[in-house]
Every structure is written in structure tokens, then in C-alpha cells.
Design a protein around this motif. Structure first.
Motif, PDB file in Angstrom:
ATOM      1  N   LEU A 112       2.157 -15.601  -1.782  1.00 58.33           N
ATOM      2  CA  LEU A 112       0.803 -15.948  -2.211  1.00 58.33           C
ATOM      3  C   LEU A 112       0.314 -14.960  -3.267  1.00 58.33           C
ATOM      4  O   LEU A 112       0.577 -13.761  -3.167  1.00 58.33           O
ATOM      5  CB  LEU A 112      -0.142 -15.920  -1.014  1.00 58.33           C
ATOM      6  CG  LEU A 112       0.160 -16.914   0.108  1.00 58.33           C
ATOM      7  CD1 LEU A 112      -0.778 -16.684   1.285  1.00 58.33           C
ATOM      8  CD2 LEU A 112       0.077 -18.345  -0.394  1.00 58.33           C
ATOM      9  N   PRO A 113      -0.406 -15.436  -4.271  1.00 53.73           N
ATOM     10  CA  PRO A 113      -0.983 -14.518  -5.259  1.00 53.73           C
ATOM     11  C   PRO A 113      -1.953 -13.553  -4.573  1.00 53.73           C
ATOM     12  O   PRO A 113      -2.678 -13.933  -3.648  1.00 53.73           O
ATOM     13  CB  PRO A 113      -1.745 -15.443  -6.216  1.00 53.73           C
ATOM     14  CG  PRO A 113      -1.202 -16.806  -5.975  1.00 53.73           C
ATOM     15  CD  PRO A 113      -0.724 -16.828  -4.552  1.00 53.73           C
ATOM     16  N   HIS A 114      -1.947 -12.319  -5.027  1.00 52.37           N
ATOM     17  CA  HIS A 114      -2.833 -11.312  -4.444  1.00 52.37           C
ATOM     18  C   HIS A 114      -3.138 -10.237  -5.484  1.00 52.37           C
ATOM     19  O   HIS A 114      -2.520 -10.180  -6.543  1.00 52.37           O
ATOM     20  CB  HIS A 114      -2.206 -10.698  -3.194  1.00 52.37           C
ATOM     21  CG  HIS A 114      -0.899 -10.026  -3.439  1.00 52.37           C
ATOM     22  ND1 HIS A 114       0.281 -10.732  -3.564  1.00 52.37           N
ATOM     23  CD2 HIS A 114      -0.574  -8.732  -3.596  1.00 52.37           C
ATOM     24  CE1 HIS A 114       1.281  -9.894  -3.783  1.00 52.37           C
ATOM     25  NE2 HIS A 114       0.784  -8.669  -3.815  1.00 52.37           N
ATOM     26  N   ARG A 115      -4.089  -9.371  -5.134  1.00 49.93           N
ATOM     27  CA  ARG A 115      -4.494  -8.279  -6.014  1.00 49.93           C
ATOM     28  C   ARG A 115      -3.948  -6.969  -5.478  1.00 49.93           C
ATOM     29  O   ARG A 115      -3.863  -6.778  -4.263  1.00 49.93           O
ATOM     30  CB  ARG A 115      -6.016  -8.216  -6.125  1.00 49.93           C
ATOM     31  CG  ARG A 115      -6.629  -9.463  -6.729  1.00 49.93           C
ATOM     32  CD  ARG A 115      -8.152  -9.436  -6.727  1.00 49.93           C
ATOM     33  NE  ARG A 115      -8.675  -9.112  -5.410  1.00 49.93           N
ATOM     34  CZ  ARG A 115      -9.629  -8.212  -5.190  1.00 49.93           C
ATOM     35  NH1 ARG A 115     -10.174  -7.540  -6.175  1.00 49.93           N
ATOM     36  NH2 ARG A 115     -10.048  -7.969  -3.958  1.00 49.93           N
ATOM     37  N   SER A 116      -3.619  -6.071  -6.404  1.00 50.49           N
ATOM     38  CA  SER A 116      -3.025  -4.796  -6.000  1.00 50.49           C
ATOM     39  C   SER A 116      -3.389  -3.709  -7.006  1.00 50.49           C
ATOM     40  O   SER A 116      -3.768  -3.999  -8.140  1.00 50.49           O
ATOM     41  CB  SER A 116      -1.500  -4.952  -5.933  1.00 50.49           C
ATOM     42  OG  SER A 116      -0.896  -3.798  -5.427  1.00 50.49           O
ATOM     43  N   THR A 117      -3.256  -2.464  -6.544  1.00 49.44           N
ATOM     44  CA  THR A 117      -3.470  -1.325  -7.435  1.00 49.44           C
ATOM     45  C   THR A 117      -2.154  -0.608  -7.684  1.00 49.44           C
ATOM     46  O   THR A 117      -1.244  -0.623  -6.844  1.00 49.44           O
ATOM     47  CB  THR A 117      -4.467  -0.324  -6.820  1.00 49.44           C
ATOM     48  OG1 THR A 117      -3.954   0.155  -5.579  1.00 49.44           O
ATOM     49  CG2 THR A 117      -5.827  -0.970  -6.615  1.00 49.44           C
ATOM     50  N   TYR A 118      -2.053   0.005  -8.845  1.00 44.73           N
ATOM     51  CA  TYR A 118      -0.907   0.805  -9.251  1.00 44.73           C
ATOM     52  C   TYR A 118      -1.455   2.132  -9.760  1.00 44.73           C
ATOM     53  O   TYR A 118      -2.262   2.143 -10.698  1.00 44.73           O
ATOM     54  CB  TYR A 118      -0.127   0.119 -10.372  1.00 44.73           C
ATOM     55  CG  TYR A 118       0.524  -1.174  -9.961  1.00 44.73           C
ATOM     56  CD1 TYR A 118       1.848  -1.194  -9.529  1.00 44.73           C
ATOM     57  CD2 TYR A 118      -0.167  -2.381 -10.012  1.00 44.73           C
ATOM     58  CE1 TYR A 118       2.460  -2.380  -9.159  1.00 44.73           C
ATOM     59  CE2 TYR A 118       0.440  -3.569  -9.645  1.00 44.73           C
ATOM     60  CZ  TYR A 118       1.749  -3.565  -9.222  1.00 44.73           C
ATOM     61  OH  TYR A 118       2.355  -4.740  -8.860  1.00 44.73           O
ATOM     62  N   ILE A 119      -1.031   3.241  -9.160  1.00 41.17           N
ATOM     63  CA  ILE A 119      -1.576   4.545  -9.528  1.00 41.17           C
ATOM     64  C   ILE A 119      -0.438   5.460  -9.963  1.00 41.17           C
ATOM     65  O   ILE A 119       0.441   5.805  -9.164  1.00 41.17           O
ATOM     66  CB  ILE A 119      -2.325   5.195  -8.344  1.00 41.17           C
ATOM     67  CG1 ILE A 119      -3.356   4.219  -7.768  1.00 41.17           C
ATOM     68  CG2 ILE A 119      -2.979   6.500  -8.794  1.00 41.17           C
ATOM     69  CD1 ILE A 119      -3.749   4.531  -6.346  1.00 41.17           C
ATOM     70  N   THR A 176       7.393   4.379  -8.943  1.00 43.14           N
ATOM     71  CA  THR A 176       6.692   5.254  -9.881  1.00 43.14           C
ATOM     72  C   THR A 176       5.192   5.287  -9.607  1.00 43.14           C
ATOM     73  O   THR A 176       4.486   6.100 -10.196  1.00 43.14           O
ATOM     74  CB  THR A 176       6.906   4.784 -11.330  1.00 43.14           C
ATOM     75  OG1 THR A 176       6.358   3.464 -11.473  1.00 43.14           O
ATOM     76  CG2 THR A 176       8.378   4.787 -11.700  1.00 43.14           C
ATOM     77  N   CYS A 177       4.724   4.401  -8.743  1.00 40.54           N
ATOM     78  CA  CYS A 177       3.288   4.273  -8.504  1.00 40.54           C
ATOM     79  C   CYS A 177       2.956   4.356  -7.025  1.00 40.54           C
ATOM     80  O   CYS A 177       3.651   3.782  -6.189  1.00 40.54           O
ATOM     81  CB  CYS A 177       2.787   2.912  -8.992  1.00 40.54           C
ATOM     82  SG  CYS A 177       3.023   2.595 -10.739  1.00 40.54           S
ATOM     83  N   ALA A 178       1.864   5.024  -6.727  1.00 40.99           N
ATOM     84  CA  ALA A 178       1.223   4.859  -5.431  1.00 40.99           C
ATOM     85  C   ALA A 178       0.375   3.598  -5.548  1.00 40.99           C
ATOM     86  O   ALA A 178       0.202   3.061  -6.646  1.00 40.99           O
ATOM     87  CB  ALA A 178       0.358   6.075  -5.114  1.00 40.99           C
ATOM     88  N   GLY A 179      -0.171   3.136  -4.452  1.00 44.37           N
ATOM     89  CA  GLY A 179      -1.045   1.974  -4.525  1.00 44.37           C
ATOM     90  C   GLY A 179      -0.639   0.910  -3.548  1.00 44.37           C
ATOM     91  O   GLY A 179       0.238   1.108  -2.704  1.00 44.37           O
ATOM     92  N   GLY A 180      -1.290  -0.242  -3.674  1.00 44.35           N
ATOM     93  CA  GLY A 180      -0.972  -1.330  -2.771  1.00 44.35           C
ATOM     94  C   GLY A 180      -1.979  -2.450  -2.844  1.00 44.35           C
ATOM     95  O   GLY A 180      -2.858  -2.483  -3.705  1.00 44.35           O
ATOM     96  N   VAL A 181      -1.823  -3.363  -1.901  1.00 42.11           N
ATOM     97  CA  VAL A 181      -2.604  -4.590  -1.853  1.00 42.11           C
ATOM     98  C   VAL A 181      -4.053  -4.293  -1.464  1.00 42.11           C
ATOM     99  O   VAL A 181      -4.316  -3.499  -0.563  1.00 42.11           O
ATOM    100  CB  VAL A 181      -1.966  -5.571  -0.840  1.00 42.11           C
ATOM    101  CG1 VAL A 181      -2.801  -6.832  -0.692  1.00 42.11           C
ATOM    102  CG2 VAL A 181      -0.542  -5.916  -1.275  1.00 42.11           C
ATOM    103  N   LEU A 182      -4.978  -4.947  -2.146  1.00 41.20           N
ATOM    104  CA  LEU A 182      -6.396  -4.802  -1.847  1.00 41.20           C
ATOM    105  C   LEU A 182      -6.767  -5.584  -0.594  1.00 41.20           C
ATOM    106  O   LEU A 182      -6.152  -6.609  -0.280  1.00 41.20           O
ATOM    107  CB  LEU A 182      -7.241  -5.314  -3.009  1.00 41.20           C
ATOM    108  CG  LEU A 182      -7.142  -4.558  -4.324  1.00 41.20           C
ATOM    109  CD1 LEU A 182      -8.056  -5.183  -5.363  1.00 41.20           C
ATOM    110  CD2 LEU A 182      -7.458  -3.102  -4.142  1.00 41.20           C
ATOM    111  N   LEU A 183      -7.766  -5.096   0.100  1.00 45.15           N
ATOM    112  CA  LEU A 183      -8.333  -5.814   1.227  1.00 45.15           C
ATOM    113  C   LEU A 183      -9.200  -6.951   0.696  1.00 45.15           C
ATOM    114  O   LEU A 183      -9.639  -6.934  -0.461  1.00 45.15           O
ATOM    115  CB  LEU A 183      -9.182  -4.862   2.073  1.00 45.15           C
ATOM    116  CG  LEU A 183      -8.458  -3.621   2.609  1.00 45.15           C
ATOM    117  CD1 LEU A 183      -9.450  -2.692   3.295  1.00 45.15           C
ATOM    118  CD2 LEU A 183      -7.333  -4.024   3.544  1.00 45.15           C
ATOM    119  N   ALA A 184      -9.471  -7.932   1.515  1.00 48.28           N
ATOM    120  CA  ALA A 184     -10.327  -9.049   1.112  1.00 48.28           C
ATOM    121  C   ALA A 184     -11.676  -8.514   0.639  1.00 48.28           C
ATOM    122  O   ALA A 184     -12.321  -7.734   1.338  1.00 48.28           O
ATOM    123  CB  ALA A 184     -10.517 -10.014   2.268  1.00 48.28           C
TER     124      ALA A 184
END
Length: 141
Positions: free
Chosen positions: A6-13, A40-48
Motif C-alpha cells: 500500500l502507498p504510504h508516507r515515510s521520512t529519510y534522515i 544510509t538513512c534513519a527514518g521510517g513510516v509516518l503514523l496516521a
């Protein structure tokens, strides 16, 4: 979400130390996508309902156990057979030490950002993290 792609939002740090070296980390074998790969990145999927900046700060604290100012850099889109993600890339500066989240990170180290491409030729790296780093290098350096 990942099982059904499923499409989702995430962060890459991208986390740099004061010398400009990049912190990379080895993902645990239990990760659902790209297990035992360097990232190479910390980060992950955003909560709703979570905003990108809040999610990036939360992920940095959860994954590396630190707080640091975050510079928002650019939006990032990644799709492959495992995932479909719309993300935001951030830069943080921190020299450590880090408190690595044991169920996500085996170990980490600072490396020259320029050495990552060569290293990725013979070690497994998360392809989305590599794409983020290469886009950062194209835009910033």
C-alpha cells in the motif's frame, strides 16, 4: 501495509557528523523489507495523520536515541516490488553516541559519503537509501 504494498508516507534522515561523514547502519535480519542491508538513512513510516517533521523527529529518537535539529531538504518518491512510498528527506548533524534501537539496528558507523557507492558494489544496501544519498549529493554537493 507492506504485505499489500500500500502507498504510504515515510521520512529519510541523513545524519552527518561535524566532519561531514555519514552515519550508516546495518538493519536487523528481522526487518520486513531489506533485512540485513546497510541503510544510509534513519527514518521510517509516518503514523496516521503525522506531519513529516514530527515523524522525522520521532524516528530519529526511536531509531538512534537522539534529538537533533532537522533540515528539510526535498520530497522523495520510491516504488519497487516491496514498497510504494512518498517521503521527505531531512539532514541532521550529530556526532553520537547513539542508542540504537535493538529490534531495528544491529550496528552503525560513520563513513565518507563518497565511499558509499564503492561499498554498495560489494555489500547490500537499501536501494531507496542509496537513491536518497545520490540525490542529496546531486543537489547539495
Amino acid at each position: 501495509m507492506r504485505a499489500r504494498r500500500l502507498p504510504h508516507r515515510s521520512t529519510y534522515i541523513l545524519v552527518f557528523d561535524r566532519r561531514g561523514d555519514l552515519f550508516i547502519h546495518l538493519r536487523t535480519p528481522s526487518k520486513d523489507v531489506y533485512p540485513s542491508h546497510w541503510d544510509t538513512c534513519a527514518g521510517g513510516v509516518l503514523l496516521a495523520g503525522e506531519e513529516f517533521a514530527a515523524g522525522a523527529a520521532r524516528e530519529l529518537a526511536e531509531e538512534l536515541g537522539v534529538e537533533a535539529p532537522l533540515d528539510e531538504l526535498f520530497p522523495f518518491r520510491w516504488t519497487d516490488e516491496h514498497t510504494d512510498v512518498h517521503g521527505m528527506v531531512y539532514r541532521a548533524r550529530h556526532d553520537g553516541p547513539f542508542r540504537l534501537q535493538p529490534d531495528e539496528v544491529v550496528r552503525g558507523e560513520f563513513v565518507s559519503p563518497r565511499s558509499v557507492r564503492e561499498r554498495a558494489a560489494h555489500e547490500p544496501f537499501c536501494p531507496d537509501g542509496l537513491a536518497v544519498l545520490f540525490e542529496y549529493q546531486r543537489r547539495v554537493t
